[in-house]
Design an enzyme around this catalytic site. Structure first.
Site, PDB file in Angstrom:
ATOM      1  N   GLY A 112       0.959  -1.268   0.007  1.00  0.00           N
ATOM      2  CA  GLY A 112      -0.009  -0.039  -0.010  1.00  0.00           C
ATOM      3  C   GLY A 112       1.001   1.327  -0.012  1.00  0.00           C
ATOM      4  N   GLY A 113       0.261   2.316   0.215  1.00  0.00           N
ATOM      5  CA  GLY A 113       0.809   3.691   0.187  1.00  0.00           C
ATOM      6  C   GLY A 113       1.562   4.091   1.392  1.00  0.00           C
ATOM      7  N   ARG A 150       5.074  -1.517  19.423  1.00  0.00           N
ATOM      8  CA  ARG A 150       5.041  -2.865  19.746  1.00  0.00           C
ATOM      9  C   ARG A 150       5.501  -3.015  21.155  1.00  0.00           C
ATOM     10  NH1 ARG A 150       8.514  -2.294  15.293  1.00  0.00           N
ATOM     11  NH2 ARG A 150      10.403  -2.710  16.318  1.00  0.00           N
ATOM     12  N   ALA A 161      13.358  -5.483  11.457  1.00  0.00           N
ATOM     13  CA  ALA A 161      13.184  -4.033  10.871  1.00  0.00           C
ATOM     14  C   ALA A 161      14.593  -4.170   9.700  1.00  0.00           C
ATOM     15  CB  ALA A 161      13.747  -3.373  11.953  1.00  0.00           C
ATOM     16  N   SER A 174      15.666  -1.581   7.914  1.00  0.00           N
ATOM     17  CA  SER A 174      15.990  -0.109   7.704  1.00  0.00           C
ATOM     18  C   SER A 174      17.497   0.191   8.307  1.00  0.00           C
ATOM     19  CB  SER A 174      15.053   0.675   8.192  1.00  0.00           C
ATOM     20  OG  SER A 174      15.467   2.253   8.038  1.00  0.00           O
ATOM     21  N   HIS A 204       7.608   3.383  15.488  1.00  0.00           N
ATOM     22  CA  HIS A 204       7.132   1.786  15.015  1.00  0.00           C
ATOM     23  C   HIS A 204       7.751   0.999  16.322  1.00  0.00           C
ATOM     24  CE1 HIS A 204       5.811   1.403  10.997  1.00  0.00           C
ATOM     25  NE2 HIS A 204       6.594   2.315  10.581  1.00  0.00           N
ATOM     26  N   GLU A 259      17.292  -6.330  13.855  1.00  0.00           N
ATOM     27  CA  GLU A 259      17.552  -5.418  12.880  1.00  0.00           C
ATOM     28  C   GLU A 259      18.603  -6.323  11.867  1.00  0.00           C
ATOM     29  OE1 GLU A 259      18.979  -1.638  13.967  1.00  0.00           O
ATOM     30  OE2 GLU A 259      17.428  -1.584  15.670  1.00  0.00           O
TER      31      GLU A 259
END
Length: 167
Positions: free
Chosen positions: A7-8, A52, A32, A34, A48, A60
């Site tokens: 999705g966007g 949680r 994750a 990133s 984010h 990570e």
């Protein structure tokens, strides 16, 4: 089982994926992908993490996702866009090499007996990238999204916080 959630930006993908994971396990993993690029990005990552609770194990991993997933795990991978960015930057913006490396790693996930919920972005539905590097990345993202969706058992498009079943 592979669940593909796309999705966007700010469409509700992460919340939907996390709730789905918690419906399968009270001890899911969150992978994750990133790198921290700037302060704004750090704030998004922190938000984010704050979303949680203690049931989650956070990992990570920038590229080699398969090494973090064990049989019977329930895992959320967030997200393909940032994962692809790592390949793209490391290959000096080589779309073909990035796509090859990402497909090789993704295909390893298909052989793991786990519940894998993978989040991606539909960046091609937004504004046309102004730079050649941005346009090439949009192509890379689109091709990888197609590859993942083809192999996913279920696929969902998030629109304004509403899940729309694709597959």
């Amino acid at each position: 089982m592979i669940y593909y959630i796309t999705g966007g930006e700010r469409s509700g993908k992460s919340s939907y994926a996390q709730n789905l994971a918690l419906s399968f396990s009270n001890k899911p993993k969150y992978i994750a992908t990133s790198r921290v690029w700037d302060d704004d990005h750090r704030k998004r990552i922190d938000r984010h993490i704050a979303d949680r609770d203690k049931r989650w194990t956070s990992i990570e991993e920038e590229k080699v996702l398969s090494k973090t997933i064990n049989p019977k795990d329930v895992v959320v991978i967030d997200c393909v866009t940032l994962w692809l960015t790592n390949f793209y930057v490391d290959t000096k913006n080589d779309v073909d090499k990035s796509l090859e490396l990402a497909k090789i790693e993704f295909d390893k996930l298909l052989g793991i007996d786990a519940t894998i919920i993978i989040i991606s972005n539909e960046i091609g539905m937004g504004v046309h990238a102004q730079t050649e590097i941005g346009r090439k990345f949009t192509e890379l993202q689109g091709w990888m999204n197609q590859h993942i969706a083809k192999h996913a058992d279920k696929a969902t498009l998030m629109v304004s916080g509403i899940p729309v079943k694709i597959k």
